[in-house]
Design a protein around this motif. Structure first.
Motif, PDB file in Angstrom:
ATOM      1  N   GLN A 192      -6.717 -12.696  -1.856  1.00 25.81           N
ATOM      2  CA  GLN A 192      -5.367 -12.833  -1.307  1.00 25.81           C
ATOM      3  C   GLN A 192      -4.323 -12.702  -2.409  1.00 25.81           C
ATOM      4  OE1 GLN A 192      -5.431 -16.634   0.732  1.00 25.81           O
ATOM      5  NE2 GLN A 192      -6.153 -15.750   2.655  1.00 25.81           N
ATOM      6  N   LEU A 193      -4.619 -13.318  -3.568  1.00 23.05           N
ATOM      7  CA  LEU A 193      -3.721 -13.210  -4.711  1.00 23.05           C
ATOM      8  C   LEU A 193      -3.626 -11.772  -5.195  1.00 23.05           C
ATOM      9  CD1 LEU A 193      -1.950 -14.775  -6.730  1.00 23.05           C
ATOM     10  CD2 LEU A 193      -3.987 -15.071  -8.162  1.00 23.05           C
ATOM     11  N   VAL A 194      -4.756 -11.070  -5.232  1.00 21.30           N
ATOM     12  CA  VAL A 194      -4.754  -9.660  -5.600  1.00 21.30           C
ATOM     13  C   VAL A 194      -3.820  -8.878  -4.687  1.00 21.30           C
ATOM     14  CG1 VAL A 194      -6.141  -7.547  -5.596  1.00 21.30           C
ATOM     15  CG2 VAL A 194      -7.025  -9.607  -6.693  1.00 21.30           C
ATOM     16  N   GLU A 195      -3.930  -9.110  -3.385  1.00 23.32           N
ATOM     17  CA  GLU A 195      -3.083  -8.387  -2.436  1.00 23.32           C
ATOM     18  C   GLU A 195      -1.605  -8.714  -2.652  1.00 23.32           C
ATOM     19  OE1 GLU A 195      -4.469  -9.072   1.528  1.00 23.32           O
ATOM     20  OE2 GLU A 195      -6.044  -7.536   1.354  1.00 23.32           O
ATOM     21  N   GLU A 196      -1.288  -9.974  -2.955  1.00 23.95           N
ATOM     22  CA  GLU A 196       0.099 -10.346  -3.225  1.00 23.95           C
ATOM     23  C   GLU A 196       0.636  -9.572  -4.425  1.00 23.95           C
ATOM     24  OE1 GLU A 196       0.322 -14.550  -3.716  1.00 23.95           O
ATOM     25  OE2 GLU A 196      -0.465 -14.988  -1.707  1.00 23.95           O
ATOM     26  N   TYR A 197      -0.160  -9.493  -5.481  1.00 21.43           N
ATOM     27  CA  TYR A 197       0.253  -8.750  -6.672  1.00 21.43           C
ATOM     28  C   TYR A 197       0.414  -7.264  -6.356  1.00 21.43           C
ATOM     29  CZ  TYR A 197       0.068 -12.217 -10.478  1.00 21.43           C
ATOM     30  OH  TYR A 197       0.339 -13.259 -11.332  1.00 21.43           O
ATOM     31  N   LEU A 198      -0.562  -6.685  -5.674  1.00 19.09           N
ATOM     32  CA  LEU A 198      -0.510  -5.256  -5.388  1.00 19.09           C
ATOM     33  C   LEU A 198       0.688  -4.910  -4.493  1.00 19.09           C
ATOM     34  CD1 LEU A 198      -4.299  -4.453  -4.801  1.00 19.09           C
ATOM     35  CD2 LEU A 198      -2.932  -3.996  -6.854  1.00 19.09           C
ATOM     36  N   GLN A 199       0.972  -5.751  -3.523  1.00 20.00           N
ATOM     37  CA  GLN A 199       2.133  -5.509  -2.666  1.00 20.00           C
ATOM     38  C   GLN A 199       3.430  -5.600  -3.467  1.00 20.00           C
ATOM     39  OE1 GLN A 199       1.913  -8.008   0.839  1.00 20.00           O
ATOM     40  NE2 GLN A 199      -0.173  -7.337   1.287  1.00 20.00           N
ATOM     41  N   LEU A 200       3.469  -6.546  -4.419  1.00 18.75           N
ATOM     42  CA  LEU A 200       4.646  -6.631  -5.287  1.00 18.75           C
ATOM     43  C   LEU A 200       4.781  -5.370  -6.116  1.00 18.75           C
ATOM     44  CD1 LEU A 200       6.983  -8.295  -6.504  1.00 18.75           C
ATOM     45  CD2 LEU A 200       5.332  -9.194  -8.173  1.00 18.75           C
ATOM     46  N   TYR A 201       3.676  -4.887  -6.682  1.00 25.41           N
ATOM     47  CA  TYR A 201       3.730  -3.655  -7.472  1.00 25.41           C
ATOM     48  C   TYR A 201       4.192  -2.477  -6.622  1.00 25.41           C
ATOM     49  CZ  TYR A 201       0.915  -6.318 -10.865  1.00 25.41           C
ATOM     50  OH  TYR A 201       0.460  -7.268 -11.741  1.00 25.41           O
ATOM     51  N   GLN A 202       3.693  -2.413  -5.395  1.00 27.47           N
ATOM     52  CA  GLN A 202       4.078  -1.303  -4.522  1.00 27.47           C
ATOM     53  C   GLN A 202       5.563  -1.363  -4.172  1.00 27.47           C
ATOM     54  OE1 GLN A 202       1.428  -0.488  -1.204  1.00 27.47           O
ATOM     55  NE2 GLN A 202       3.084   0.380   0.001  1.00 27.47           N
ATOM     56  N   SER A 203       6.116  -2.562  -4.070  1.00 28.73           N
ATOM     57  CA  SER A 203       7.524  -2.722  -3.676  1.00 28.73           C
ATOM     58  C   SER A 203       8.487  -2.454  -4.829  1.00 28.73           C
ATOM     59  CB  SER A 203       7.760  -4.139  -3.141  1.00 28.73           C
ATOM     60  OG  SER A 203       7.724  -5.096  -4.194  1.00 28.73           O
ATOM     61  N   ALA A 204       7.971  -2.430  -6.051  1.00 25.98           N
ATOM     62  CA  ALA A 204       8.840  -2.302  -7.224  1.00 25.98           C
ATOM     63  C   ALA A 204       9.332  -0.869  -7.404  1.00 25.98           C
ATOM     64  CB  ALA A 204       8.089  -2.754  -8.474  1.00 25.98           C
ATOM     65  N   ALA A 220      -1.978   4.606  -7.840  1.00 28.21           N
ATOM     66  CA  ALA A 220      -2.431   4.737  -6.459  1.00 28.21           C
ATOM     67  C   ALA A 220      -1.343   4.349  -5.470  1.00 28.21           C
ATOM     68  CB  ALA A 220      -3.666   3.870  -6.227  1.00 28.21           C
ATOM     69  N   LEU A 221      -0.510   3.379  -5.841  1.00 30.75           N
ATOM     70  CA  LEU A 221       0.484   2.828  -4.919  1.00 30.75           C
ATOM     71  C   LEU A 221       1.810   3.572  -4.963  1.00 30.75           C
ATOM     72  CD1 LEU A 221      -0.226  -0.952  -5.640  1.00 30.75           C
ATOM     73  CD2 LEU A 221      -1.044   0.404  -3.695  1.00 30.75           C
ATOM     74  N   GLY A 222       1.905   4.580  -5.834  1.00 29.87           N
ATOM     75  CA  GLY A 222       3.111   5.397  -5.881  1.00 29.87           C
ATOM     76  C   GLY A 222       4.281   4.740  -6.575  1.00 29.87           C
ATOM     77  N   THR A 223       4.027   3.796  -7.476  1.00 32.02           N
ATOM     78  CA  THR A 223       5.087   3.103  -8.207  1.00 32.02           C
ATOM     79  C   THR A 223       5.159   3.614  -9.639  1.00 32.02           C
ATOM     80  OG1 THR A 223       4.835   1.089  -6.883  1.00 32.02           O
ATOM     81  CG2 THR A 223       5.903   0.859  -9.031  1.00 32.02           C
ATOM     82  N   PRO A 224       6.319   4.071 -10.086  1.00 32.29           N
ATOM     83  CA  PRO A 224       6.446   4.483 -11.485  1.00 32.29           C
ATOM     84  C   PRO A 224       6.045   3.355 -12.422  1.00 32.29           C
ATOM     85  CG  PRO A 224       8.363   5.187 -10.236  1.00 32.29           C
ATOM     86  CD  PRO A 224       7.563   4.301  -9.318  1.00 32.29           C
ATOM     87  N   VAL A 225       5.337   3.705 -13.483  1.00 29.76           N
ATOM     88  CA  VAL A 225       4.853   2.694 -14.420  1.00 29.76           C
ATOM     89  C   VAL A 225       5.144   3.132 -15.844  1.00 29.76           C
ATOM     90  CG1 VAL A 225       2.515   3.692 -14.440  1.00 29.76           C
ATOM     91  CG2 VAL A 225       2.850   1.313 -15.121  1.00 29.76           C
ATOM     92  N   LEU A 226       5.543   2.161 -16.659  1.00 31.95           N
ATOM     93  CA  LEU A 226       5.692   2.377 -18.098  1.00 31.95           C
ATOM     94  C   LEU A 226       4.697   1.453 -18.779  1.00 31.95           C
ATOM     95  CD1 LEU A 226       7.112   3.576 -20.579  1.00 31.95           C
ATOM     96  CD2 LEU A 226       8.742   1.667 -20.452  1.00 31.95           C
ATOM     97  N   PRO A 265      11.200   8.081 -14.130  1.00 33.49           N
ATOM     98  CA  PRO A 265      10.525   9.278 -13.615  1.00 33.49           C
ATOM     99  C   PRO A 265       9.288   8.904 -12.812  1.00 33.49           C
ATOM    100  CG  PRO A 265      10.022   8.962 -15.929  1.00 33.49           C
ATOM    101  CD  PRO A 265      11.054   7.929 -15.581  1.00 33.49           C
ATOM    102  N   GLN A 266       8.928   9.765 -11.881  1.00 35.67           N
ATOM    103  CA  GLN A 266       7.698   9.558 -11.130  1.00 35.67           C
ATOM    104  C   GLN A 266       6.488   9.764 -12.044  1.00 35.67           C
ATOM    105  OE1 GLN A 266       7.470   8.527  -7.796  1.00 35.67           O
ATOM    106  NE2 GLN A 266       9.646   8.153  -8.236  1.00 35.67           N
TER     107      GLN A 266
END
Length: 323
Positions: A192-204, A220-226, A265-266
């Motif tokens: 459940q904690l993993v999903e909370e983190y992943l959803q936060l990453y996806q929303s960023a 995978a979630l389509g969120t730009p990352v540095l 950037p993407q």
């Protein structure tokens, strides 16, 4: 066929659970939870094979390798290292997993899909057939009801870097960590904690992180990352620096790095090949398992396995690798 999921019960790194969570998405069901550090002790009910996707980091307890003969493996998305590995509290002199019976097991169940070029070169040096598969966390699926927000998520970065991001952005900065003591937490709560983190990453709108298993899910979630990189663990992270934007800490702190934190950037698209390959190989494995008849392990098979394990330990002791 029945299915097992490998977890590291004593972890204090959420990234371990993110890898297990990603692997879980491919299994029709989970019949067994298998402790990563004690895979050699696993016994199934009825003495039948249990199918296991073997993605992950290996191994603290090198003398507990190879896995139990009850495990029917798909060796994909694996990383081997000795950096943290010990025997009787002392650092290992060399890698104990990749020779003797451990190497025989890998070749018998190979070729081995590895998640980085360091592991590919390491296995090849021991005569083990391997190929680069990439990491299974790059294949996570997007959550359908998560909307993008005007936030930047900073995961386990130097406080000075966090301040730099805040100074150069008008967006809200949320700071998170993967360093969490999870040993006493039930697995369903950990996921459940993993999903909370992943959803936060996806929303960023952007994730800035030094954690590989925060960065790779973002692909995978389509969120730009540095990615904030260093040289200490480059054997694990170096492979993926062409798959995302990255920078050394010093380059940021010296203000010699140009990056638009508000309009990042993407991510590069070269990760799509990895995603498709791992998805295909995992799905093909499950289809094969669903068609496969259970294999009953005889007493002779089990005794042969035990004999080879004991022989490997004796050889290592004679060579002076165990003290």
């Amino acid at each position: 066929m029945q299915y097992g999921l490998i977890v590291f019960s004593e972890t204090d790194n959420l990234g371990d659970d993110i890898q297990s969570y990603a692997t879980r998405t491919y299994l029709p069901q989970v019949d067994y939870i298998i402790e990563r550090e004690n895979m050699h002790q696993f016994i199934s009910e009825g003495n039948n094979h249990v199918a296991v996707i073997m993605s992950g980091w290996y191994l603290y307890n090198h003398l507990n390798w190879p896995p139990s003969p009850y495990i029917y493996p798909l060796n994909v998305s694996m990383h081997f290292d000795t950096y943290y590995s010990k025997y009787n509290g002392n650092p290992l002199e060399k890698n104990m997993v990749l020779e003797g019976y451990g190497a025989e097991w890998l070749n018998r169940n190979g070729p081995v899909g590895v998640r980085d070029y360091f592991t590919l070169n390491l296995l090849s040096g021991f005569g083990i057939k391997a190929y680069f598969s990439g990491c299974i966390t790059t294949t996570l699926k997007k959550f359908p009801d998560v909307k993008k927000g005007e936030i930047i998520v900073a995961v386990d970065i130097n406080p000075q870097i966090a301040e730099y991001v805040k100074y150069h952005s008008h967006k809200k900065i949320i700071e998170k960590t993967h360093k969490i003591n999870l040993a006493s937490v039930p697995l369903y709560e950990r996921f459940q904690l993993v999903e909370e983190y992943l959803q936060l990453y996806q929303s960023a709108s952007l994730v800035v992180t030094s954690r590989l298993h925060a960065a790779l899910p973002c692909l995978a979630l389509g969120t730009p990352v540095l990615f904030i990189k260093d040289t200490k663990f480059f054997n694990r992270i170096g492979t993926y620096m062409t798959y995302m934007y990255s920078v050394f800490e010093d380059d940021i702190l010296l203000d010699s790095f140009q990056f638009d934190f508000d309009n990042p950037p993407q991510n590069p698209t070269n990760c799509l090949t990895i995603q498709k390959y791992i998805r295909d190989i995992c799905r093909d494995f499950i289809i094969q398992c669903e068609r496969k008849q259970d294999l009953f392990l005889t007493e002779q098979m089990l005794q042969k396995d035990l004999l080879k394990r004991n022989q490997t330990i004796q050889i290592l002791k004679r060579r002076g690798h165990l003290f």
